[in-house]
Each structure stands twice: as structure tokens, then as C-alpha cells.
Design a protein around this motif. Structure first.
Motif, short mmCIF file in Angstrom:
data_model
loop_
_atom_site.label_atom_id
_atom_site.label_comp_id
_atom_site.label_asym_id
_atom_site.label_seq_id
_atom_site.Cartn_x
_atom_site.Cartn_y
_atom_site.Cartn_z
N ALA A 68 7.70 8.02 2.40
CA ALA A 68 7.42 8.27 3.61
C ALA A 68 6.89 9.75 3.96
O ALA A 68 6.16 10.19 4.73
CB ALA A 68 8.18 7.83 4.69
N ASP A 69 7.34 10.71 2.98
CA ASP A 69 6.82 12.10 3.24
C ASP A 69 5.61 12.40 2.54
O ASP A 69 5.06 13.53 2.55
CB ASP A 69 7.91 12.77 2.72
CG ASP A 69 8.27 12.74 1.04
OD1 ASP A 69 7.65 11.72 0.51
OD2 ASP A 69 9.25 13.33 0.32
N HIS A 70 5.09 11.30 1.90
CA HIS A 70 3.63 11.48 1.28
C HIS A 70 3.81 12.57 0.09
O HIS A 70 2.82 13.21 -0.45
CB HIS A 70 2.66 12.03 2.19
CG HIS A 70 2.77 10.89 3.50
ND1 HIS A 70 2.55 9.65 3.25
CD2 HIS A 70 2.45 11.40 4.76
CE1 HIS A 70 2.42 9.33 4.66
NE2 HIS A 70 2.67 10.15 5.39
N LYS A 71 4.95 12.73 -0.44
CA LYS A 71 5.26 13.74 -1.54
C LYS A 71 5.95 13.15 -2.72
O LYS A 71 5.65 13.50 -3.91
CB LYS A 71 6.01 15.22 -0.73
CG LYS A 71 5.13 15.77 0.04
CD LYS A 71 6.00 16.91 0.64
CE LYS A 71 5.15 17.70 1.55
NZ LYS A 71 6.11 19.00 2.16
N THR A 72 6.83 12.25 -2.26
CA THR A 72 7.82 11.81 -3.39
C THR A 72 7.10 10.51 -3.96
O THR A 72 6.92 9.40 -3.60
CB THR A 72 9.22 11.46 -2.62
OG1 THR A 72 9.71 12.40 -2.06
CG2 THR A 72 10.26 10.99 -3.94
N PRO A 73 7.00 10.64 -5.47
CA PRO A 73 6.52 9.28 -6.18
C PRO A 73 7.66 8.19 -6.04
O PRO A 73 8.81 8.61 -6.78
CB PRO A 73 6.16 10.03 -7.33
CG PRO A 73 6.05 11.38 -7.32
CD PRO A 73 6.98 11.70 -6.51
N THR A 74 7.14 7.14 -5.74
CA THR A 74 8.13 5.87 -5.88
C THR A 74 7.58 5.00 -6.77
O THR A 74 8.37 3.69 -6.84
CB THR A 74 8.68 5.66 -4.36
OG1 THR A 74 7.32 4.99 -3.93
CG2 THR A 74 9.05 6.78 -3.60
N THR A 75 6.20 5.15 -7.29
CA THR A 75 5.80 4.02 -7.74
C THR A 75 5.04 4.74 -9.26
O THR A 75 4.58 5.70 -9.10
CB THR A 75 4.84 3.42 -7.00
OG1 THR A 75 5.36 3.04 -5.81
CG2 THR A 75 4.18 2.06 -7.57
N GLN A 76 4.97 3.72 -10.08
CA GLN A 76 4.30 4.18 -11.29
C GLN A 76 3.13 2.93 -11.58
O GLN A 76 3.28 1.85 -11.27
CB GLN A 76 5.06 4.14 -12.55
CG GLN A 76 6.07 5.13 -12.66
CD GLN A 76 6.99 5.27 -13.80
OE1 GLN A 76 7.29 4.19 -14.27
NE2 GLN A 76 7.45 6.48 -14.39
N ALA A 77 1.96 3.21 -12.12
CA ALA A 77 1.18 2.54 -12.16
C ALA A 77 0.65 2.36 -13.76
O ALA A 77 0.87 3.44 -14.69
CB ALA A 77 -0.08 3.08 -11.60
N GLU A 78 0.34 1.19 -14.19
CA GLU A 78 0.09 0.87 -15.77
C GLU A 78 -1.42 0.18 -15.99
O GLU A 78 -1.50 -0.92 -14.96
CB GLU A 78 1.13 0.08 -16.59
CG GLU A 78 0.78 -0.32 -17.75
CD GLU A 78 1.72 -1.38 -18.32
OE1 GLU A 78 2.90 -1.06 -19.02
OE2 GLU A 78 1.79 -2.64 -17.79
N VAL A 79 -2.44 0.76 -16.44
CA VAL A 79 -3.62 0.14 -16.53
C VAL A 79 -3.63 -0.84 -17.65
O VAL A 79 -3.30 -0.40 -18.69
CB VAL A 79 -4.72 1.22 -16.78
CG1 VAL A 79 -6.18 0.42 -17.08
CG2 VAL A 79 -4.82 2.26 -15.57
N SER A 94 0.84 -1.36 -0.02
CA SER A 94 0.00 0.04 -0.12
C SER A 94 0.74 1.19 0.01
O SER A 94 0.34 2.37 -0.16
CB SER A 94 -0.76 0.13 1.19
OG SER A 94 -0.27 0.47 2.45
N TRP A 95 2.23 1.27 0.30
CA TRP A 95 2.76 2.32 0.26
C TRP A 95 3.49 2.55 -1.31
O TRP A 95 4.39 2.11 -1.62
CB TRP A 95 4.16 2.12 1.25
CG TRP A 95 3.87 1.72 2.63
CD1 TRP A 95 2.60 1.79 3.29
CD2 TRP A 95 4.40 0.58 3.54
NE1 TRP A 95 2.60 1.62 4.53
CE2 TRP A 95 3.56 0.74 4.59
CE3 TRP A 95 5.68 0.18 3.49
CZ2 TRP A 95 3.98 -0.18 5.54
CZ3 TRP A 95 5.87 -0.69 4.47
CH2 TRP A 95 5.14 -0.79 5.62
N ARG A 96 2.67 3.58 -1.80
CA ARG A 96 2.99 3.80 -3.21
C ARG A 96 3.77 5.06 -3.50
O ARG A 96 3.98 5.51 -4.49
CB ARG A 96 1.77 3.74 -3.92
CG ARG A 96 1.15 2.35 -3.77
CD ARG A 96 -0.39 2.20 -4.80
NE ARG A 96 -1.11 1.22 -4.33
CZ ARG A 96 -0.86 -0.23 -4.51
NH1 ARG A 96 0.17 -0.38 -4.82
NH2 ARG A 96 -1.76 -1.20 -4.15
N MET A 97 4.10 5.66 -2.27
CA MET A 97 4.79 7.18 -2.41
C MET A 97 5.72 7.06 -1.31
O MET A 97 5.53 6.00 -0.24
CB MET A 97 3.76 8.42 -2.31
CG MET A 97 2.99 8.39 -3.52
SD MET A 97 1.79 10.03 -3.31
CE MET A 97 3.01 11.11 -3.32
#
Length: 581
Positions: free
Chosen positions: A368-379, A363-366
Motif C-alpha cells: 500500500a506504500d507503493h514501494k514494497t514489492p509483494t509480487t513477482q512476475a514470470e513471463v 491489481s495490487w502488486r505492490m
């Protein structure tokens, strides 16, 4: 004169055919001479443009969302059956300094010249404006990379009927979504001629649709930290957050039916206590029953005492039978504050479930600062149902299997069950077509990953049309179900004995049956039961007399399901689809 202009248009069409459909070709070098007989001037104005944002980020003004503006003119006369591309013109001076909507008093001189044209009377035209397709400004490339070969989203533009906007291979941003205006124009519509210009208001509308995908971010939990027993330490913040998810499961475990494992265990423990007391009273009955001459008057007291214990033993059987038919007293205990140890056991074992811990970490997709994108999504679309073409008449076609990879870069807070829940998400800007865009799964990648870290498989279909806004919200652990209680963990539950065993309510009163109990007899039975609880044979029930703020209590062992085993727990996720506007 008409024949001269017709030949000019035919020549222009064949000359344009030698160029890419997105190469600018201005017949009149962007400037119209004074109209001659048989022609008229058309003026384009952008008053009342509809360009509010469809991005996931905060609303941005139009001058930051429109980076380029392209004018296309299609026309046909009596010798042509289709509207063919006659000219393509880039409107100059479109920048962050542009004042929208474009009005004559706020346009630059170059824009005023470019936003008028000279057309032939009586000829049918298709006028088109498209925003953000100029690859020299927006940097559309064939492979979606910043340094790739420039590529034009407008494809097969020679004919109005075949021209379409291809969905780019990289995701849209706030400044490059496509906007479109298309209209039929004929001088007869407004009586336009050499002396009467044609005023054509232009309303730019997005051709894209927006779908926000948000996933719940569960609280931070460092699973490398161990407790005193060498197990993964569970922070209090995690327990507090997760407890509301367990309460509905606890209710199912006590409310009856095949899933009521805790209720069945509590009933069993209560029945064991009553059976043990019944047996003890029966033993007392045997001791007091005279072995010889029971009718001897000298043995009357023994006979009376034996009859009393016999009735006590029968009373235990009656109470046990009544609890089997109506377990309300047991439910009252299981709904009191004394069940905290039971809930604590469920909480502890469920959070040690491997599947729960995996979903927690996923569930942690960003950052810990809740600002830095660490994940990408593909539909991922089912059977190529992703819409990837929008034609100039706004019809659409599907043929896409997967979307571009989109950074997970947005968060919001929602109040659920009295707690603040954080959600992290991305915005899919795509083309809409009801019946298509059948989502099959979402692949999640690390920002620098080449293969998915994991995949969420879930058939979804929002049935969006063009220029609509939907939100899909995913909660990985929405609810829980217990699949069995093969290896229960026995937890001690403190019970108020008068709540668990309300004797007066459970034994027939005088006039209600042949085995009626007077109030005095009920009190005597209660005292006898307390007497048993104070003996060594019943010390495991830990009888405690009433205190200042508590009644008399006993302790019962209750079997609580061990939810740490994967085969004992079913985790139910939630996918919620909502339309914003």
C-alpha cells in the motif's frame, strides 16, 4: 620465427582444452614482452563506450553497471579452419571507482598492462570483450540462488563459432547485464608491425533488450467493510475513479442499436405515458359524443368538444409514432444532467460484479506504500520461443519456456481521462530476436509463493531485436460492454416535459398535412396533458410545475441493466505495446 609462434599457439590451444571455458588462462601472465620480429602490439582503448542503461530504474553511471570485464582472444592461421580460443584474461581493478570510458590517462597500471597484447603478424584474430560474466565477482550460480554453485554464462567458448552467452536463471540487475564487443583483427588492417602498434577502439554494447511491463493499480478498497445493507461498502474514491470507464458504456446504452437497453426502456416508458393519455382523451371523446341526433343544433358544443378530444387522442398517437421513428427528444433527456441516477445505478451494480472485484484486488502488486514489492512476475513463452542464447557474433537462438521470476518494484503515474492512474511494473531484461519471444502469459506470484496466485493469458510479441526498449501496458478494466438486460433495475428519471415532448415540433403545422395543428391547438393540447398529469390516474408520473430554475417535469421509470451479474457484463482489458527507443 613464424613457425615457433605457430607451435606456441597450437600448444596453448590444447593446454586450454583441459580447463573450463571460463577459467582464466593468460599465456603471457598479463604482460607483453618487447615484441619480436613478426609480431606487433595491440592497444585496446574504451573511448566512446555505449553503456547507457536498459534497466527499469533510473539511469546509473557505467561504473555501477559494469562489475567485471573479460578479454577473449581467438585466432587461426593457415593450419586452422576455425578461430580457436587462445587466451582469456580478466581485466583488473574494475569496480565502482573505475572511471568510464577507460582511457590511458584514467586507467590503473594493471589495466594498462592488461589492455594490450602481442599478436602475430598476418594472423586472423577475433578480439572479444564481455562485461559481467566473471561469476567470482557477479556471483552467477547454476540455480540462481546466492549460495549456489558458481556458474559461468559463457558456454562452449573453445571456438568462436560455438561460444555463446547463456541467459542466467535469475533476473539481471542494474550491475550485471551483459555487454559485448567483438571484432576481427589482422595486422594488415592498419599496417601494424614490431615498430607500429595496432590501436583497437572498443565499443561495449549491451546484448540484452529491455521490456517494461506495467499494470494499472486500481485504488485502495477494503472489501471487508460492509454498508448499512450488509453489502460491501464502495468508497467514493473508487466510484470517482471508475466513473470515466462507465461513461462510454452509458453512451452505448442510449445511442441506438441492440445494445441501447436504456434508450429502449425510456422509449417504452414514454410510449406508455402517451398511450395512457390517448386512452384518457378517447374516454373524454366518448363522454362528449351525443348518443342521439348528433346533428341537433343544441348539441353542437358537445360535438365540438368530442371532436377536440378525438384530435387530442390522435395527436398522442402521432407523437408516439414520431418518437418511434426519431427518438431525438428522448436522447436529449438521456443526455441531460437528470440522468445521474441512471449512471449511479450502473456504477453501483458494476462495482458489485464479482469479476470486477477480483480484477480490482489482483491489481495490487505492490504494498500500500507503493514501494514494497509483494509480487513477482514470470513471463511464459509459447513453444519454447524465449531467446536464451546470444553468440559472440550476436546471432541468437530460442529455447526458453519461462523467464526468471522478477520482482514487481517500480511505479509511475499517468494522466488518463483527467485522472491520475498509477501503474506498477517490472523490467524483463532478456535477449532480443524478431520473430521469437512469443509471450503467451504472465504468472503472478506472491513474493514467497511457490505457485502462481493468478495468470494473465494474453498472446503478445514485441519483435524486439537486441538492445531495444519496449513498454507493455496492461489495463485490466479498459472498457465495458453490456451483454443483456434480462433483469433491469428500474430507476426514476426526472424529465423536462417540454424537452421530452416538444409538441410543436412533432405535430404537423398548417399547410403540412390534412391533420394540421394550429399553434393555439398545440397549446390547448399541452394544457390538457398537464391537466391529466394532475389527476390521480397519472400521479405516478410526479408532475411538478416550473420553478425558478427548472421547467415543468415528470418522472419516468427507466430500466437500467443490472451489471452485478457476470452474464450481464463483458470486461475488456487493454494491452498496449510501445517502442521507446
Amino acid at each position: 620465427m613464424v613457425r615457433i609462434y605457430t607451435l606456441l599457439y597450437i600448444y596453448t590451444f590444447f593446454a586450454l582444452g583441459a580447463f573450463c571455458s571460463c577459467e582464466p588462462e593468460a599465456i603471457d601472465d598479463g604482460r607483453d614482452m618487447r615484441p619480436v620480429e613478426g609480431t606487433y602490439v595491440i592497444d585496446y582503448t574504451f573511448e566512446g563506450t555505449r553503456t547507457s542503461t536498459r534497466s527499469i530504474h533510473q539511469d546509473q553511471p557505467a561504473n555501477q553497471r559494469i562489475s567485471s570485464l573479460t578479454y577473449l582472444l581467438y585466432g587461426k592461421d593457415g593450419e586452422s579452419k576455425e578461430s580457436m580460443l587462445l587466451k582469456r584474461r580478466e581485466i583488473p581493478d574494475i569496480s565502482k571507482d573505475t572511471k568510464w570510458p577507460l582511457k590511458r590517462e584514467t586507467m590503473t597500471w594493471g589495466q594498462r598492462e592488461a589492455l594490450k597484447d602481442t599478436l602475430e603478424q598476418g594472423m586472423d584474430y577475433k578480439v572479444v570483450f564481455v562485461a559481467n560474466i566473471d561469476s567470482s565477482i557477479v556471483r552467477w550460480t547454476a540455480d540462481g540462488t546466492p549460495n549456489g554453485t558458481l556458474w559461468c554464462p559463457l558456454r562452449e567458448a573453445e571456438r568462436f563459432s560455438t561460444a555463446y552467452l547463456q541467459l542466467p536463471v535469475r533476473p539481471f540487475t542494474d550491475s550485471d547485464m551483459f555487454y559485448l564487443f567483438a571484432s576481427s583483427v589482422n595486422s594488415a588492417d592498419k599496417g601494424a608491425d614490431r615498430d607500429h602498434p595496432y590501436n583497437c577502439p572498443v565499443l561495449l554494447q549491451r546484448v540484452v533488450t529491455r521490456t517494461d511491463f506495467f499494470t494499472e493499480r486500481l485504488p485502495e478498497w477494503n472489501m471487508t467493510i460492509k454498508d448499512a445493507e450488509g453489502k460491501i461498502a464502495i468508497p467514493d474514491t473508487v466510484k470517482t475513479y471508475f466513473q470515466p470507464t462507465l461513461i462510454p458504456l452509458y453512451s452505448k446504452l442510449i445511442m441506438g442499436g441492440t445494445d441501447a437497453h436504456i434508450l429502449h426502456s425510456a422509449k417504452g416508458s414514454t410510449t406508455d405515458l402517451l398511450n395512457a393519455m390517448k386512452e384518457a382523451f378517447s374516454e373524454e371523446q366518448k363522454k362528449w359524443t351525443p348518443k342521439e341526433n348528433p346533428t341537433d343544433p343544441s348539441k353542437a358544443d358537445s360535438v365540438k368538444t368530442a371532436a377536440m378530444y378525438e384530435k387530442y387522442a390522435g395527436g398522442m398517437g402521432t407523437v408516439s409514432q414520431n418518437l418511434g421513428q426519431d427518438p431525438t427528444p428522448i436522447l436529449s433527456v438521456l443526455s441531460s444532467k437528470n440522468v445521474i441516477p441512471l449512471v449511479r445505478s450502473l456504477l453501483e451494480t458494476s462495482l458489485r460484479n464479482d469479476s470486477i472485484q477480483t480484477l480490482w484486488k489482483q491489481s495490487w502488486r505492490m504494498g500500500a506504500d507503493h514501494k514494497t514489492p509483494t509480487t513477482q512476475a514470470e513471463v511464459v513463452y509459447d513453444s519454447g520461443s524465449g531467446v536464451d542464447r546470444i553468440f559472440l557474433d550476436r546471432t541468437a537462438k530460442a529455447g526458453l519456456s519461462t523467464s526468471a521470476r522478477i520482482p514487481v518494484d517500480t511505479t509511475y503515474i499517468s494522466e488518463l481521462q483527467g485522472f491520475s492512474h498509477r501503474f506498477e511494473g517490472f523490467s524483463l531484461i532478456s535477449y532480443g530476436l524478431p520473430g521469437q519471444n512469443k509471450i503467451m502469459a504472465i504468472n503472478w506470484y506472491a513474493s514467497d509463493g511457490t505457485t502462481p496466485d493468478h495468470t494473465l493469458t494474453q498472446p503478445l510479441q514485441t519483435n524486439q531485436g537486441g538492445n531495444e526498449w519496449y513498454q507493455v501496458t496492461y489495463r485490466p478494466i479498459h472498457s465495458l460492454d453490456c451483454l443483456g438486460n434480462a433483469n433491469p433495475i428500474f430507476v426514476e428519471m426526472v424529465c423536462d416535459i417540454n424537452t421530452l415532448l416538444p409538441l410543436r415540433e412533432m405535430l404537423p403545422k398548417v399547410g403540412e398535412g390534412t391533420l394540421a395543428w394550429t399553434d393555439e391547438e398545440v397549446e390547448a393540447l399541452r394544457a390538457a396533458m398537464i391537466g391529466l398529469l394532475n389527476t390521480d390516474d397519472f400521479k405516478a408520473y410526479k408532475y411538478a410545475p416550473a420553478g425558478d430554475s427548472t421547467g415543468e417535469t415528470i418522472t419516468l421509470p427507466v430500466g437500467v441493466p443490472d451489471l452485478s451479474a457476470d452474464d450481464a457484463l463483458q470486461i475488456n482489458s487493454e494491452w498496449k505495446v510501445e517502442k521507446h527507443r
